[in-house]
Design an enzyme around this catalytic site. Sequence first.
Site, PDB file in Angstrom:
ATOM      1  CD  GLU A   1      -7.105  -0.354   3.771  1.00 13.52           C
ATOM      2  OE1 GLU A   1      -6.131   0.289   4.877  1.00 13.52           O
ATOM      3  OE2 GLU A   1      -6.648  -0.069   2.471  1.00 13.52           O
TER       4      GLU A   1
ATOM      5  CB  CYS B   1      -3.667   0.082   7.989  1.00 16.02           C
ATOM      6  SG  CYS B   1      -3.555  -1.626   6.677  1.00 16.02           S
TER       7      CYS B   1
HETATM    8  P1  NDP Z   1       0.350  10.416   4.375  1.00 15.08           P
HETATM    9  O1  NDP Z   1      -1.003  10.452   3.687  1.00 15.08           O
HETATM   10  O2  NDP Z   1       1.270  11.500   4.187  1.00 15.08           O
HETATM   11  O3  NDP Z   1       0.174   9.612   2.230  1.00 15.08           O
HETATM   12  C1  NDP Z   1      -0.090   8.134   2.072  1.00 15.08           C
HETATM   13  C2  NDP Z   1      -0.043   8.492   0.199  1.00 15.08           C
HETATM   14  O4  NDP Z   1      -0.933  10.041  -0.155  1.00 15.08           O
HETATM   15  C3  NDP Z   1       1.321   8.326  -0.400  1.00 15.08           C
HETATM   16  O5  NDP Z   1       1.798   7.548  -1.451  1.00 15.08           O
HETATM   17  C4  NDP Z   1       1.433   9.766  -0.915  1.00 15.08           C
HETATM   18  O6  NDP Z   1       2.627  10.361  -1.744  1.00 15.08           O
HETATM   19  C5  NDP Z   1       0.421  10.595  -0.846  1.00 15.08           C
HETATM   20  N1  NDP Z   1      -0.202  11.937  -0.833  1.00 15.08           N
HETATM   21  C6  NDP Z   1      -0.032  12.230  -0.091  1.00 15.08           C
HETATM   22  N2  NDP Z   1      -0.171  13.728  -0.609  1.00 15.08           N
HETATM   23  C7  NDP Z   1      -0.785  13.935  -1.641  1.00 15.08           C
HETATM   24  C8  NDP Z   1      -0.752  14.617  -2.823  1.00 15.08           C
HETATM   25  N3  NDP Z   1      -1.592  15.849  -2.592  1.00 15.08           N
HETATM   26  N4  NDP Z   1      -1.942  14.145  -3.657  1.00 15.08           N
HETATM   27  C9  NDP Z   1      -1.392  13.008  -3.947  1.00 15.08           C
HETATM   28  N5  NDP Z   1      -1.066  12.066  -3.049  1.00 15.08           N
HETATM   29  C10 NDP Z   1      -0.907  11.985  -2.194  1.00 15.08           C
HETATM   30  O7  NDP Z   1       0.115   9.360   4.500  1.00 15.08           O
HETATM   31  P2  NDP Z   1       1.205   8.359   5.236  1.00 15.08           P
HETATM   32  O8  NDP Z   1       2.011   7.434   3.943  1.00 15.08           O
HETATM   33  O9  NDP Z   1       2.865   9.667   5.491  1.00 15.08           O
HETATM   34  O10 NDP Z   1       1.377   7.709   6.381  1.00 15.08           O
HETATM   35  C11 NDP Z   1       0.901   8.373   7.447  1.00 15.08           C
HETATM   36  C12 NDP Z   1      -0.149   7.888   8.253  1.00 15.08           C
HETATM   37  O11 NDP Z   1      -0.738   7.138   7.677  1.00 15.08           O
HETATM   38  C13 NDP Z   1       0.371   6.942   8.670  1.00 15.08           C
HETATM   39  O12 NDP Z   1       0.709   7.386  10.352  1.00 15.08           O
HETATM   40  C14 NDP Z   1      -0.819   6.123   9.662  1.00 15.08           C
HETATM   41  O13 NDP Z   1      -1.360   6.493   9.887  1.00 15.08           O
HETATM   42  C15 NDP Z   1      -1.498   5.941   7.858  1.00 15.08           C
HETATM   43  N6  NDP Z   1      -1.616   5.050   7.421  1.00 15.08           N
HETATM   44  C16 NDP Z   1      -2.675   4.075   7.379  1.00 15.08           C
HETATM   45  C17 NDP Z   1      -2.384   3.093   5.962  1.00 15.08           C
HETATM   46  C18 NDP Z   1      -3.335   1.896   5.768  1.00 15.08           C
HETATM   47  O14 NDP Z   1      -3.053   0.989   5.161  1.00 15.08           O
HETATM   48  N7  NDP Z   1      -4.901   2.119   6.163  1.00 15.08           N
HETATM   49  C19 NDP Z   1      -0.907   2.755   5.869  1.00 15.08           C
HETATM   50  C20 NDP Z   1       0.134   3.445   5.511  1.00 15.08           C
HETATM   51  C21 NDP Z   1       0.399   4.716   6.516  1.00 15.08           C
HETATM   52  P3  NDP Z   1       4.032  10.568  -0.664  1.00 15.08           P
HETATM   53  O15 NDP Z   1       4.325   9.355  -0.348  1.00 15.08           O
HETATM   54  O16 NDP Z   1       4.909  11.006  -1.639  1.00 15.08           O
HETATM   55  O17 NDP Z   1       3.867  11.615   0.246  1.00 15.08           O
END
Ligand code: NDP
Length: 683
Positions: free
Chosen positions: A256, A295
Site C-alpha cells: 500500500e 495515505c
Molecule cells: P518509507 O517507504 O521510507 O518507509 C515505510 C516503512 O518501510 C517504514 O516502516 C520503514 O522503516 C520501512 N522500511 C524502509 N526501508 C526498509 C527496508 N529496507 N526493509 C524493511 N523495511 C523498510 O516511507 P516513509 O515512512 O519515510 O514515508 C515516506 C513516504 O511514504 C511518504 O512521503 C508518503 O509518500 C508515503 N506514505 C504512504 C503511506 C500510505 O499509507 N500509503 C503512509 C505513509 C507514508 P523505517 O522507518 O525504519 O525506515
Amino acid sequence: MDKLKNYIYGEWIEGNSDGTKLYNSVTGEHVATADTSGLDFAQALDFGRTLGYKNLASKTFYDRGQMLKDIALYLLERKKKYYEISYKTGATHADSWVDIEGGFGTFFTYSGLAKRMLPNTPFWVDGDTQKLSANGTLLGTHILTPSEGISVQINAYNFPVWGMLEKLSTSLLSGVPSLVKPATPTSYLTHAVFQDIIESGILPEGALQLICGSAGNLLENMQSGDSVLFTGSASTGKKLKSMPSISENAVRFNMEADSLNCSILGLDAKPGTPEFDLFIKEVRNEMTTKSGQKCTAIRRIIVPENLMGDVQSALIKSLDQVKIGNPLSRETRMGALAGKDQYSEVLEKINILKSETELIYDGKQELVDADYENGAFMTPKLFLNDAPFSKNISHDVEAFGPVSTLMPYKDIEEAAALAKRGKGSLVGSIISHDEKFVAETAWKMATSHGRIFVLNRNNAKESTGHGSPLPTMMHGGPGRAGGGEEMGGLNGLHFFLQKTAIQGSPDVLTAITKIYQVGAEKKFADLHPFQKYFEDVEVGDSLETAGRTVTDADIVNFGNVSWDHFYAHTDETSLTGTIFDQKVAHGYFILSAAAGLFVSGKKGPVIANYGLENCNFFKPVYAGDTITVYLTAKEKVNKGVKGRNVPSGVVKWLVEVVNQREEVVCVATILTLVAKKSPFIKI
Ligand code: NDP
C-alpha cells in the site's frame, strides 16, 4: 522513556548500539531511542513460524475472534496513556482518536465478523459444494487454512496504532503469527500499545513480535509460506518486493503505497448548494487532518472550470480559520508533521510542485502554544494547476503533508480522465447531488481507484468521510497505490489463508468439512434429533418422517390463512401456458407441512426456530401428492443467543422433501437454537 525494547523470541531485548533517536514533533525533545542492532531476525522469524504458528493456527476462528475482542477491551481501558503519547507525534485529539480508537474498532469489527460468520474450526470451508460427477459420488469444495509461515508487517509513520492493528486484525484472525515493524519515527507509540497487548497475556506465545528501528536483513530471511504487508513509499515498496528472498520464495507481498487521491466537485454543486459547502469542508479536513499525512488525503481538487474562483476563495477562507499548534491545546485543529525529516521531505516536494504549478495559498497562521523552530509545523499550502492535461506534476508528485492542488475540468469525460491521471489511487470522491453525473463519473474512474466515496446532502450527517478506510470495506488501490488489498471484511483474510480444493465422495467431504454433504450416509436412530442437546447432535443425524397427502382443502386453507391468493393456487382455469397442470400447493405450505412432519412436539433442547438459510422448490406438489421429509443435521455452529442466558448453539438442518415418486420437491436449510447441557461451554 528511553531505549525501546524489541519483543522477539518471547523476550524483551534491547539493541546493542546507539540506535536512532526519536523526537517529540511538537517540542523537539528526545522521546525514545529505537535500536535493533544485534537482534537475530532469522531466529525471530523461525520462532513465529514454529511455536507461534502451532499455538495460533490450532485455535478456531471463533477463539481467535474472541482474542481480538479481549485485546481491544484491554487496550480501551488504557487508552488515556496512548493519547498522551500520541500528542508527541504531532497528532491532535481527533487525529489520535482515528489512530487509537479506530484501531481498536477494527479489532471489534473483526471479532464480530468471526462470531457471526466464521466457523468454530481452525479451517474455513469456502463456498458451496460442487457436484463433479453425474451421480453425485464425486463432490468438490474448497477449504482455507492458515498459511504456514509468519507475516511481517511494515508500517508507515502516520498511523502508529491503527496501522498495526488493522493488519493484525486479519492476520491474527486467520491464525498467522505476525512480526510488526513500525516506521521508526513514531514507533514509541506503537511500542506502548504493543507492550500492553503482550502484558494482557491474551495471545499465545509466539503469536506476535515487534522490532523498533531498522529492519536490517529481516526480509532476506523470508521463506515460502511467509507474507509481507508493506505500507509506505512506492520506492521502498518496489525495492522490497523485488528482493530475491521475496520473489524466489513466492512470499505473498501486499503493498500500500502513496497515492494522489482526488475529489471531484459535481457540475451541479454551485455556491449556495449543500454540496458546495460539503466539498469545501471535506477538502479542508483532508488537507489538515493528521497535517495531511494520510495515505487517503485529497491531493488533487478537481473542480468545474466555471467554479474555480468560487472554490479557491471559499477554500482559502476555510483554511485560514484552521488553528495550528500544540495538540495539547483545546483550540488546536491541526498539529505537527511527524518530525523534522518529514518536514524537509514535504518541503522538497513542494519545491518540485512549484516548478510547474503556482502556489496560490501559503498559510500564515500563528501557532497555538508552540513554535516553528522546535516543532515540525507546516501551514496548509494550496497549488493551482491551470492546465492539468499538460502539467503533469500534480498527478505525479505527492507531498505528504497539508498540500493539495486545484485543477479545472469541463465535463464528465475530463473529470474522470483527470481522476485517472493519478495512475492508481486508494480513493477518489465525488461530491454532487446529480445522480447521473455521479453514476457516469464513478464507473469511468473506477478502474484506477480502490474506493469511490460519494457525498451529498443525503448522507452528509452520517458520512465517515473521504479519507476513512473502514474495516468492512476494501482498503488499497491499483497501480501507483501499490495494487494491494487490506481489510474489506472477510475478504481481507484470504491473503493469509491457503486455499485447497478438496475432492472426494460425499462421506469423505462430510468427514473433512464437518458439514453434511448430500449423498453422504444418514444416521437414523430412535431418539428424535430434536431431543438431543447441542453437544450430542452429530453431523449426519437424520430422521425420516411419515408421509402426508396434500389435499385441495390444504391449498384452500393455506391461501385463506396466509392471504396468498396467487392465481396458480386458486384458479384452475388460468393455468394454460403456465408450468402447472393443476392448482399447485403453495411452496410455503410445503415447507410448513414439512416442519409439521419433522418437529418433535415434546419440549426438549431445541429452543427456537432460528431462521432459514436457503430454500428451493424443484417440482410442483398437487392435491393427492404425498410428501415425506428427510431431516439431517448439516452443521453445528457454536454460537448462541445470549438473551435469556440459556447457553446454546445453532444447528443447521438439511430439509429434503420428496413426493411419492421419491422426487425431490423442496430443499431447505433451517436453523434451530439448541440448548447446551453444560453452561460452562463458551458460547
Ligand atoms: P518509507 O517507504 O521510507 O518507509 C515505510 C516503512 O518501510 C517504514 O516502516 C520503514 O522503516 C520501512 N522500511 C524502509 N526501508 C526498509 C527496508 N529496507 N526493509 C524493511 N523495511 C523498510 O516511507 P516513509 O515512512 O519515510 O514515508 C515516506 C513516504 O511514504 C511518504 O512521503 C508518503 O509518500 C508515503 N506514505 C504512504 C503511506 C500510505 O499509507 N500509503 C503512509 C505513509 C507514508 P523505517 O522507518 O525504519 O525506515
